[in-house]
Design an enzyme around this catalytic site. Structure first.
Site, PDB file in Angstrom:
ATOM      1  N   ARG A  86      42.568  42.358  50.825  1.00 57.48           N
ATOM      2  CA  ARG A  86      43.508  42.107  49.823  1.00 57.48           C
ATOM      3  C   ARG A  86      44.647  41.959  50.092  1.00 57.48           C
ATOM      4  O   ARG A  86      45.358  41.216  49.248  1.00 57.48           O
ATOM      5  CB  ARG A  86      43.053  43.566  48.749  1.00 57.48           C
ATOM      6  N   ASP A 101      29.016  45.526  42.067  1.00 56.96           N
ATOM      7  CA  ASP A 101      30.216  45.942  41.704  1.00 56.96           C
ATOM      8  C   ASP A 101      29.474  47.282  40.849  1.00 56.96           C
ATOM      9  O   ASP A 101      28.395  47.258  40.554  1.00 56.96           O
ATOM     10  CB  ASP A 101      30.864  45.024  40.508  1.00 56.96           C
ATOM     11  N   GLN A 148      40.750  39.532  43.909  1.00 56.46           N
ATOM     12  CA  GLN A 148      39.470  40.100  44.699  1.00 56.46           C
ATOM     13  C   GLN A 148      39.074  38.979  45.307  1.00 56.46           C
ATOM     14  O   GLN A 148      38.274  39.289  46.482  1.00 56.46           O
ATOM     15  CB  GLN A 148      38.659  40.836  43.525  1.00 56.46           C
ATOM     16  N   HIS A 153      39.216  38.448  37.926  1.00 51.36           N
ATOM     17  CA  HIS A 153      39.832  39.260  39.202  1.00 51.36           C
ATOM     18  C   HIS A 153      40.020  38.187  40.134  1.00 51.36           C
ATOM     19  O   HIS A 153      39.597  38.369  41.123  1.00 51.36           O
ATOM     20  CB  HIS A 153      38.963  40.437  39.448  1.00 51.36           C
ATOM     21  N   CYS A 163      33.576  45.432  45.413  1.00 55.43           N
ATOM     22  CA  CYS A 163      35.151  45.414  45.394  1.00 55.43           C
ATOM     23  C   CYS A 163      35.730  46.883  45.504  1.00 55.43           C
ATOM     24  O   CYS A 163      36.985  46.988  45.621  1.00 55.43           O
ATOM     25  CB  CYS A 163      35.521  44.532  44.165  1.00 55.43           C
ATOM     26  N   ARG A 202      48.182  44.231  35.997  1.00 59.36           N
ATOM     27  CA  ARG A 202      46.737  44.723  35.850  1.00 59.36           C
ATOM     28  C   ARG A 202      46.529  45.027  34.418  1.00 59.36           C
ATOM     29  O   ARG A 202      47.161  46.176  34.275  1.00 59.36           O
ATOM     30  CB  ARG A 202      46.594  45.550  36.833  1.00 59.36           C
TER      31      ARG A 202
END
Length: 302
Positions: free
Chosen positions: A287, A221, A133, A130, A259, A103
């Site tokens: 996830r 988001d 996700q 991402h 998310c 990450r």
């Protein structure tokens, strides 16, 4: 070598197979059945340049459930925090571990790591994309509405890294993706052009209300992501809040996704994120299962 760097790198059949595996793993866990252990005896390095709740915990728990050993490493734990190259880090870690998740801020860091590593590398988030996700999001859509074909998804807000992975997913699956972003915050034009060249059904809207009308899934988001300057963002995004008005014009069985972490009262209202049509916490749970399936897929090719 099977890396998982971006949705666009895999075909629809491969991605669907991973999603099917994720669903099977979730069902087995819920039923108390024995979980396959494709990571038995293997160690997975987890590099984090950014703080994380869901990504770190879901990967760490998932690696353990698959029989592996997670090795958590912050940038401060590694010599990259003092200037060692990512190329040398990739070569060294490949001698010790069996896979690497990362990450990081720069997408180029991810690509260089994957190029130089001799073990699978998984994108756990960069400033550009991402994909893990979105795999969890797609799993959630399937759970709620069945096959992805013909579904309508509306993205409301910043055309950021999560939106970019949604666009890539639309190029791999037969659902319509609507995008409502404020002026100046649209996803990269070259990305939308690529997706359309791959057959994606993308529709760009100025109005969030129009984009939400009849949609089965509404997604948003945060307005101010990690590393972003706030500037005028609060004002720029004011008309792009995921609220009760938008949910009212969506399909009757519409779900809402985010998310996380969420800023209630900013990009999404408390009544929507905590309401009966919210799938946000199912999405967060997925996830774990989606990433277990990604890990299993990566390791099965090596």
């Amino acid at each position: 070598m099977r890396h998982f760097l971006d949705i666009r790198d895999a075909g629809a059949a491969t991605l669907q197979s991973i999603l099917d595996d994720a669903a099977a793993m979730k069902a087995a866990l819920k039923a108390g059945a024995e979980t396959p252990k494709p990571l038995a005896g293997k160690t997975v390095a987890m590099i984090f340049e950014k703080p994380s709740t869901r990504t770190r915990v879901s990967f760490e728990v998932g690696i353990n459930q698959l029989g592996g050993t997670p090795l958590m490493l912050s940038a401060q734990d590694l010599q990259i925090g003092r200037g060692e190259s990512i190329e040398d880090t990739a070569r060294v870690l490949s001698r010790y571990v069996d896979a690497i998740t990362i990450r990081c801020f720069s997408h180029d860091t991810l690509l260089t790591l994957a190029e130089k590593a001799t073990v699978p590398v998984i994108n756990a988030l960069t400033e550009r994309s991402h994909p893990c996700q979105i795999m969890a999001d797609l799993q959630t859509m399937i759970e709620r509405h069945g096959a992805l074909d013909g579904q309508i998804v509306t993205w409301i807000g910043d055309g950021n890294n999560v939106a970019a992975s949604w666009i890539e997913a639309a190029a791999r699956f037969n659902f319509q993706l609507r995008l409502a972003c404020p002026e100046g915050y649209a996803p990269p034009a070259e990305l939308t052009a690529w997706a359309r060249s791959e057959g994606a059904d993308l529709v760009i809207y100025d109005s969030a209300l129009e984009a939400a009308t009849g949609s089965q899934t509404l997604v948003t988001d945060v307005w101010i992501s990690m590393g972003d300057e706030e500037g005028t963002r609060r004002e720029d995004f004011r008309a792009y809040q995921l609220n009760e008005e938008l949910l009212a014009v969506a399909a009757g069985d519409a779900i809402v996704m985010h998310c996380l972490p969420a800023w209630r009262g900013m990009e999404i209202t408390e009544g929507v994120i905590d309401g009966p049509q919210s799938a946000v916490f199912d999405e967060a749970e997925n996830r774990l299962h989606a990433q277990k399936a990604v890990l299993s897929w990566c390791m099965s090719g090596n």
